[in-house]
Write a protein that holds these residues in place. Structure first.
Motif, mmCIF file in Angstrom:
data_model
loop_
_atom_site.group_PDB
_atom_site.id
_atom_site.type_symbol
_atom_site.label_atom_id
_atom_site.label_comp_id
_atom_site.label_asym_id
_atom_site.label_seq_id
_atom_site.Cartn_x
_atom_site.Cartn_y
_atom_site.Cartn_z
ATOM 1 N N UNK A 90 30.225 38.845 38.732
ATOM 2 C CA UNK A 90 30.348 38.438 37.329
ATOM 3 C C UNK A 90 29.604 39.435 36.450
ATOM 4 N N UNK A 91 30.340 40.052 35.515
ATOM 5 C CA UNK A 91 29.783 41.061 34.616
ATOM 6 C C UNK A 91 30.722 41.197 33.423
ATOM 7 N N UNK A 92 30.293 41.811 32.330
ATOM 8 C CA UNK A 92 31.159 41.913 31.147
ATOM 9 C C UNK A 92 32.474 42.629 31.414
ATOM 10 N N UNK A 93 32.492 43.571 32.341
ATOM 11 C CA UNK A 93 33.728 44.291 32.653
ATOM 12 C C UNK A 93 34.765 43.385 33.314
ATOM 13 N N UNK A 94 34.334 42.264 33.888
ATOM 14 C CA UNK A 94 35.247 41.359 34.584
ATOM 15 C C UNK A 94 35.574 40.116 33.764
ATOM 16 N N UNK A 95 35.353 40.190 32.458
ATOM 17 C CA UNK A 95 35.779 39.137 31.545
ATOM 18 C C UNK A 95 36.670 39.781 30.482
ATOM 19 N N UNK A 96 37.862 39.257 30.300
ATOM 20 C CA UNK A 96 38.791 39.759 29.296
ATOM 21 C C UNK A 96 38.949 38.717 28.201
ATOM 22 N N UNK A 97 38.872 39.147 26.938
ATOM 23 C CA UNK A 97 39.086 38.245 25.805
ATOM 24 C C UNK A 97 40.443 38.587 25.202
ATOM 25 N N UNK A 98 41.365 37.619 25.203
ATOM 26 C CA UNK A 98 42.705 37.911 24.707
ATOM 27 C C UNK A 98 42.751 37.818 23.179
ATOM 28 N N UNK A 99 43.919 38.092 22.608
ATOM 29 C CA UNK A 99 44.043 38.136 21.147
ATOM 30 C C UNK A 99 43.772 36.789 20.490
ATOM 31 N N UNK A 100 43.918 35.697 21.245
ATOM 32 C CA UNK A 100 43.629 34.369 20.711
ATOM 33 C C UNK A 100 42.158 33.997 20.845
ATOM 34 N N UNK A 101 41.361 34.910 21.427
ATOM 35 C CA UNK A 101 39.936 34.646 21.576
ATOM 36 C C UNK A 101 39.558 33.938 22.859
ATOM 37 N N UNK A 102 40.504 33.760 23.773
ATOM 38 C CA UNK A 102 40.233 33.028 25.018
ATOM 39 C C UNK A 102 39.724 33.994 26.094
ATOM 40 N N UNK A 103 38.516 33.773 26.627
ATOM 41 C CA UNK A 103 38.029 34.619 27.715
ATOM 42 C C UNK A 103 38.667 34.237 29.054
ATOM 43 N N UNK A 104 38.929 35.233 29.868
ATOM 44 C CA UNK A 104 39.461 35.013 31.215
ATOM 45 C C UNK A 104 38.574 35.729 32.218
ATOM 46 N N UNK A 105 38.217 35.026 33.274
ATOM 47 C CA UNK A 105 37.381 35.584 34.332
ATOM 48 C C UNK A 105 38.276 36.298 35.340
ATOM 49 N N UNK A 106 38.042 37.598 35.519
ATOM 50 C CA UNK A 106 38.912 38.434 36.344
ATOM 51 C C UNK A 106 38.239 38.839 37.650
ATOM 52 N N UNK A 107 39.024 39.451 38.509
ATOM 53 C CA UNK A 107 38.601 40.175 39.711
ATOM 54 C C UNK A 107 37.829 39.300 40.696
ATOM 55 N N UNK A 108 38.602 38.548 41.482
ATOM 56 C CA UNK A 108 38.025 37.760 42.563
ATOM 57 C C UNK A 108 38.085 38.533 43.887
ATOM 58 N N UNK A 109 38.069 39.868 43.788
ATOM 59 C CA UNK A 109 38.239 40.710 44.970
ATOM 60 C C UNK A 109 37.142 40.566 45.997
ATOM 61 N N UNK A 110 35.913 40.254 45.554
ATOM 62 C CA UNK A 110 34.833 40.061 46.533
ATOM 63 C C UNK A 110 34.319 38.628 46.496
ATOM 64 N N UNK A 111 35.102 37.731 45.861
ATOM 65 C CA UNK A 111 34.718 36.325 45.837
ATOM 66 C C UNK A 111 34.719 35.770 47.260
ATOM 67 N N UNK A 112 33.913 34.734 47.468
ATOM 68 C CA UNK A 112 33.755 34.203 48.825
ATOM 69 C C UNK A 112 33.730 32.678 48.801
ATOM 70 N N UNK A 113 34.574 32.031 49.629
ATOM 71 C CA UNK A 113 34.471 30.576 49.767
ATOM 72 C C UNK A 113 33.137 30.202 50.381
ATOM 73 N N UNK A 114 32.610 29.050 50.001
ATOM 74 C CA UNK A 114 31.319 28.608 50.521
ATOM 75 C C UNK A 114 31.456 27.512 51.563
ATOM 76 N N UNK A 115 32.720 27.153 51.918
ATOM 77 C CA UNK A 115 32.865 26.080 52.893
ATOM 78 C C UNK A 115 32.524 26.583 54.285
ATOM 79 N N UNK A 116 32.210 25.659 55.167
ATOM 80 C CA UNK A 116 31.863 26.015 56.541
ATOM 81 C C UNK A 116 33.034 26.724 57.194
ATOM 82 N N UNK A 117 32.751 27.790 57.918
ATOM 83 C CA UNK A 117 33.790 28.512 58.631
ATOM 84 C C UNK A 117 34.377 29.673 57.876
ATOM 85 N N UNK A 118 34.004 29.841 56.596
ATOM 86 C CA UNK A 118 34.532 30.977 55.831
ATOM 87 C C UNK A 118 34.026 32.270 56.456
ATOM 88 N N UNK A 119 34.934 33.212 56.630
ATOM 89 C CA UNK A 119 34.594 34.457 57.293
ATOM 90 C C UNK A 119 33.817 35.383 56.380
#
Length: 495
Positions: free
Chosen positions: A154-183
């Motif tokens: 999570x960083x400013x480069x991974x948040x996009x604000x569209x023309x309507x002013x709505x922020x979107x959280x981008x780039x889940x490329x290194x995101x990780x599930x926290x449930x048991x058994x996640x690799x």
């Protein structure tokens, strides 16, 4: 042509489904293109895994093969996560697969400016704008943490604000599930995240938790409020050492007018000890209390885009319509991730849904439960209490959101099939459920059924222990009041 040397080009048809129209950018391990989805004609973003990066070229053949295994698995996991996350502030997955040996992900195209560029242009932001961005990002992050998934970058480069002013959280490329058994797809000695936004535990290569995202989000919130990050270069010790050992000053030291409660929130998010950082729900609650609301004035100085606009929009006014997604391919999970539906995740989702109901604010957790009712029943049967809890919260969410037609059969099914036993507690619970069914049907003008339910509940309550009788009576009086109001105004057939 091998996948190692392939480069996408304008006009190319990817997997027979997406016609590439323009490159959007690239990072160390990915290329992103704008494309037209052939079946719908809408614009989408297509993200390719890069196989020709400098980092891969520097590795010997064995190391490269091992790294590719990790990259392919992480890319597949990103597709799986996007297919599981459902929030306006997170891009929807439209499809994924392989084109000429290059894995790709097709998702909603988000246009606008990155938060990084927005901050660089508007420094410092009006308080209302800063909080509006943070509050909307917090809601998207809360959706991820509900799954539960940690974003890890999570960083400013991974948040996009569209023309309507709505922020979107981008780039889940290194995101990780926290449930048991996640690799674990991070090689030892490899520190994920971005410099200046890494939590101390990330720097020390410890296992991430949801509180790891809270630290990174704290750095972003600090910059939104103060116009500068909590730690910068050229001030004594190195940046990593400062994140590990130094306590930041409150953002209000650098920007006048920052409320003390927001100073305290940011400093708690930046605590070196993850256990002492607040959960995302608590962060979101504080931000929501300072966020602009419907009817509030536009902040000064003006910014474009205006992130307060979605918050100031009158309730009931729809946002700009989002394109309907095409059929989504089934998520592809890496090894050890075949079972997404685990009891701990569902219990957390239920806890959040209960919180939404207490606040009378139907939200994402309840909506997600509504989409899981059939699945939990199919996988866990009709006798597990957690199944009944999911159905009850899903039905309650639908009722409070005004979707009475969908809520009524859920309440009815709980009473008929998921609630077992015939003791006083079960009889009281069935009575309440049937009152709920009658309330939902009353919205469609079924007056006689509602009157019958009110009378039946009164007779039942008379034979129950006092505490259970009081609960049934409370619900019965609510429905009785609604019936009385309808009878006084017979022309009102849809509340």
């Amino acid at each position: 042509m091998s996948a190692d040397t392939y480069r996408p080009g304008v006009g190319e048809l990817v997997d027979g489904a997406y016609e590439l129209t323009a490159p959007l950018g690239q990072g160390g391990m990915a290329l992103v293109w704008r494309a037209r989805e052939v079946a719908t004609g809408r614009d989408v973003a297509v993200k390719f895994l890069r196989l020709d990066s400098e980092d891969l070229r520097r590795l010997d053949p064995d190391e490269r093969d091992a790294e590719l295994v990790v990259l392919y698995a992480r890319f597949r996991r990103e597709a799986g996560l996007l297919g599981s996350l459902d929030h306006p502030g997170i891009p929807e997955l439209y499809g994924h697969g392989s084109h000429l040996g290059m894995p790709y992900i097709a998702m909603r195209l988000v246009t606008g400016v990155t938060l990084r560029a927005f901050l660089d242009e508007h420094n410092t932001l009006p308080l209302a704008s800063a909080v509006a961005v943070a509050s909307q990002v917090a809601q998207a992050l809360a959706c991820a943490h509900t799954l539960p998934v940690v974003h890890r970058d999570l960083k400013p480069q991974n948040v996009m604000i569209d023309d309507d002013g709505v922020p979107t959280l981008l780039d889940f490329g290194i995101a990780k599930p926290l449930h048991a058994g996640a690799t674990r797809y991070t090689a030892h000695g490899s520190t994920l995240g971005s410099r200046g936004y890494q939590a101390p535990e990330q720097i020390l290569e410890k296992e991430p938790t949801a509180r790891t995202d809270i630290y990174a989000f704290g750095c972003v919130l600090y910059e939104l409020l103060a116009g500068r990050p909590p730690f910068t270069l050229g001030e004594g010790s190195g940046l990593i050492d400062r994140h590990l050992h130094e306590e930041p000053l409150p953002p209000g030291v650098y920007t006048a007018g920052v409320p003390e409660v927001l100073d305290d929130l940011v400093l708690s998010m930046l605590d070196k000890n993850p256990e002492r950082r607040p959960a995302i729900g608590d962060v979101s609650d504080v931000l929501a209390s300072w966020c602009p609301g419907p009817g509030d004035p536009e902040p000064r100085p003006r910014t474009h885009p205006d992130p307060t606009a979605p918050c100031r929009r009158p309730k009931g006014t729809p946002a700009a319509p989002r394109p309907e997604p095409a059929a989504v391919a089934a998520p592809v999970h890496g090894a050890g991730e075949e079972e997404w539906l685990d009891a701990r995740m569902i219990e957390r989702l239920c806890d959040q849904a209960e919180s939404e109901i207490r606040q009378d604010a139907p939200g994402d957790a309840g909506r997600r439960l509504a989409g899981l009712t059939d699945r939990v029943r199919e996988e866990w049967g009709v006798r597990r209490p957690l199944v009944r809890r999911v159905w009850r919260l899903a039905a309650e969410r639908l009722r409070r959101a005004g979707d009475f037609g969908s809520a009524a059969p859920l309440f009815q099914d709980i009473a008929d099939h998921l609630l077992h036993g015939d003791g006083p507690a079960e009889r009281a619970e069935r009575a309440v459920l049937r009152l709920r069914v009658a309330e939902c049907r009353l919205a469609f003008g079924e007056m006689e059924a509602a009157i019958e339910a009110v009378h039946a509940a009164g007779h039942l309550a008379a034979g129950l222990p006092a505490e259970l009788a009081a609960r049934v009576e409370d619900e019965r009086r609510v429905l009785d009041g609604q019936v009385t109001a309808r009878m006084a105004d017979p022309g009102d057939t849809h509340a």
